[in-house]
Motif scaffolding. Structure first.
Motif, short mmCIF file in Angstrom:
data_model
loop_
_atom_site.label_atom_id
_atom_site.label_comp_id
_atom_site.label_asym_id
_atom_site.label_seq_id
_atom_site.Cartn_x
_atom_site.Cartn_y
_atom_site.Cartn_z
N GLY A 69 -18.81 5.02 -5.98
CA GLY A 69 -19.14 3.61 -5.97
C GLY A 69 -17.96 2.68 -6.19
N TYR A 70 -16.76 3.22 -6.24
CA TYR A 70 -15.59 2.36 -6.40
C TYR A 70 -15.26 1.71 -5.06
CZ TYR A 70 -14.76 5.38 -10.50
OH TYR A 70 -14.87 6.10 -11.66
N LYS A 71 -14.76 0.50 -5.12
CA LYS A 71 -14.34 -0.21 -3.92
C LYS A 71 -12.83 0.00 -3.75
CE LYS A 71 -14.13 -4.61 -1.65
NZ LYS A 71 -13.53 -5.89 -1.82
N ILE A 72 -12.43 0.52 -2.60
CA ILE A 72 -11.01 0.69 -2.32
C ILE A 72 -10.47 -0.72 -2.03
CG2 ILE A 72 -9.26 1.78 -0.85
CD1 ILE A 72 -10.99 3.75 -2.60
N THR A 73 -9.51 -1.15 -2.85
CA THR A 73 -8.99 -2.52 -2.72
C THR A 73 -7.69 -2.57 -1.93
OG1 THR A 73 -7.87 -2.35 -4.86
CG2 THR A 73 -10.10 -3.30 -4.84
N SER A 74 -6.96 -1.46 -1.89
CA SER A 74 -5.70 -1.43 -1.16
C SER A 74 -5.25 0.02 -0.98
CB SER A 74 -4.63 -2.21 -1.94
OG SER A 74 -3.40 -2.22 -1.25
N VAL A 75 -4.54 0.25 0.12
CA VAL A 75 -3.93 1.56 0.37
C VAL A 75 -2.50 1.30 0.81
CG1 VAL A 75 -3.98 3.66 1.77
CG2 VAL A 75 -6.13 2.60 1.05
N ASN A 76 -1.56 1.92 0.10
CA ASN A 76 -0.16 1.85 0.49
C ASN A 76 0.13 3.12 1.26
OD1 ASN A 76 2.61 2.02 0.71
ND2 ASN A 76 3.04 1.47 -1.42
N GLN A 77 0.43 3.00 2.55
CA GLN A 77 0.63 4.18 3.38
C GLN A 77 2.10 4.56 3.53
OE1 GLN A 77 -1.60 3.64 7.02
NE2 GLN A 77 -3.52 3.55 5.92
N ASP A 78 2.92 4.10 2.59
CA ASP A 78 4.34 4.45 2.59
C ASP A 78 4.50 5.96 2.62
OD1 ASP A 78 7.24 3.38 1.92
OD2 ASP A 78 6.89 5.14 0.64
N ARG A 79 5.38 6.46 3.46
CA ARG A 79 5.56 7.91 3.61
C ARG A 79 6.05 8.56 2.32
NH1 ARG A 79 6.18 12.19 6.87
NH2 ARG A 79 8.11 13.37 6.84
N GLU A 80 6.97 7.93 1.62
CA GLU A 80 7.53 8.51 0.40
C GLU A 80 6.66 8.28 -0.83
OE1 GLU A 80 10.48 10.31 0.11
OE2 GLU A 80 10.36 10.31 2.30
N ASN A 81 6.09 7.08 -0.95
CA ASN A 81 5.35 6.71 -2.16
C ASN A 81 4.00 6.08 -1.83
OD1 ASN A 81 8.55 5.90 -2.93
ND2 ASN A 81 7.50 7.34 -4.23
N PRO A 82 3.09 6.88 -1.24
CA PRO A 82 1.76 6.33 -0.94
C PRO A 82 0.96 6.09 -2.22
CG PRO A 82 1.82 8.68 -0.51
CD PRO A 82 3.22 8.28 -0.86
N ILE A 94 -8.49 1.40 -10.90
CA ILE A 94 -7.98 2.78 -10.92
C ILE A 94 -6.99 2.95 -9.78
CG2 ILE A 94 -9.96 3.68 -9.60
CD1 ILE A 94 -9.70 6.26 -11.43
N VAL A 95 -5.89 3.62 -10.06
CA VAL A 95 -4.80 3.77 -9.10
C VAL A 95 -4.33 5.21 -9.06
CG1 VAL A 95 -2.43 3.07 -8.51
CG2 VAL A 95 -3.98 1.42 -9.57
N LEU A 96 -4.06 5.70 -7.86
CA LEU A 96 -3.37 6.97 -7.66
C LEU A 96 -2.10 6.63 -6.92
CD1 LEU A 96 -3.35 10.20 -7.39
CD2 LEU A 96 -4.13 9.74 -5.08
N ALA A 97 -0.95 7.02 -7.47
CA ALA A 97 0.33 6.71 -6.84
C ALA A 97 1.21 7.94 -6.83
CB ALA A 97 1.02 5.58 -7.58
N ILE A 98 1.93 8.13 -5.73
CA ILE A 98 2.91 9.20 -5.62
C ILE A 98 4.27 8.57 -5.92
CG2 ILE A 98 3.94 10.96 -4.15
CD1 ILE A 98 0.95 11.44 -4.34
N GLY A 99 4.94 9.10 -6.93
CA GLY A 99 6.22 8.54 -7.35
C GLY A 99 7.40 9.40 -6.91
N ASP A 100 8.48 9.28 -7.65
CA ASP A 100 9.73 9.98 -7.37
C ASP A 100 9.50 11.49 -7.33
OD1 ASP A 100 12.54 10.14 -7.00
OD2 ASP A 100 12.82 10.52 -9.15
N LYS A 101 10.08 12.15 -6.35
CA LYS A 101 9.99 13.60 -6.17
C LYS A 101 8.56 14.10 -6.08
CE LYS A 101 14.48 14.40 -8.08
NZ LYS A 101 15.42 15.29 -8.66
N GLY A 102 7.65 13.25 -5.59
CA GLY A 102 6.27 13.67 -5.38
C GLY A 102 5.41 13.68 -6.63
N GLN A 103 5.93 13.15 -7.74
CA GLN A 103 5.13 13.10 -8.98
C GLN A 103 3.91 12.23 -8.74
OE1 GLN A 103 6.36 14.07 -12.63
NE2 GLN A 103 4.15 14.22 -12.56
#
Length: 162
Positions: A69-82, A94-103
């Motif tokens: 039931g969460y509303k997706i408010t934004s998607v960053n489709q950056d290849r390195e840091n989506p 709530i946020v899921l982010a890919i950081g440096d070296k895939g963390q």
């Protein structure tokens, strides 16, 4: 709702999100931060999510959030840091982010609530506990999530979350 109740709700959101990932990943708590009326809980994924698996990983999380039931408010489709950003119906971000070296990092920020003390999370990390220490880059291998080629994750067993 006070800050502790909001932190407990944030922990439940993170627990459910982590539980939706099959096969299971290892994660650790990161520090909790508080504002004048908000709390932010953080988790770092210690399982190596290969570049080839990142799209699948993001998709699993995004589908779970939509189903929850969460509303997706934004998607960053950056290849390195989506990243994927969502909001619950009661105002938790709530946020899921890919950081440096895939963390992979997840965080939940509460809406403004009554000020109170905030205890550390009660659930234990399912991987090494880095409390008070700097969290290293991902260091846990998974036959699936760390693999070097694209594939579909295995289906959960009957009754398990998707």
């Amino acid at each position: 709702m006070d800050m502790q109740e909001a932190a407990t709700r944030a922990d439940a959101m993170l627990d459910a999100t982590m539980g939706a990932v099959v096969p299971e990943i290892q994660w650790t708590h990161d520090e909790t931060t508080t504002g004048s009326c908000t709390v932010t809980r953080y988790r770092a994924v210690m399982t190596i999510i290969s570049e080839q698996r990142r799209g699948s990983f993001l998709g699993v999380i995004e589908r779970f959030w939509k189903k929850s039931g969460y509303k997706i408010t934004s998607v960053n489709q950056d290849r390195e840091n989506p990243a994927v950003f969502a909001k619950s119906s009661d105002g938790f971000g709530i946020v899921l982010a890919i950081g440096d070296k895939g963390q992979v990092f997840l965080k939940v920020t509460t809406p403004c609530v009554r000020e109170s003390e905030v205890a550390e999370p009660t659930i234990k990390s399912n991987g090494p506990d880095y409390s008070g220490d700097e969290i290293p880059y991902p260091n846990v291998r998974s036959d699936f999530w760390s693999a070097g080629s694209s594939a579909v994750p295995p289906s959960p067993k009957a009754g398990e979350p998707r």
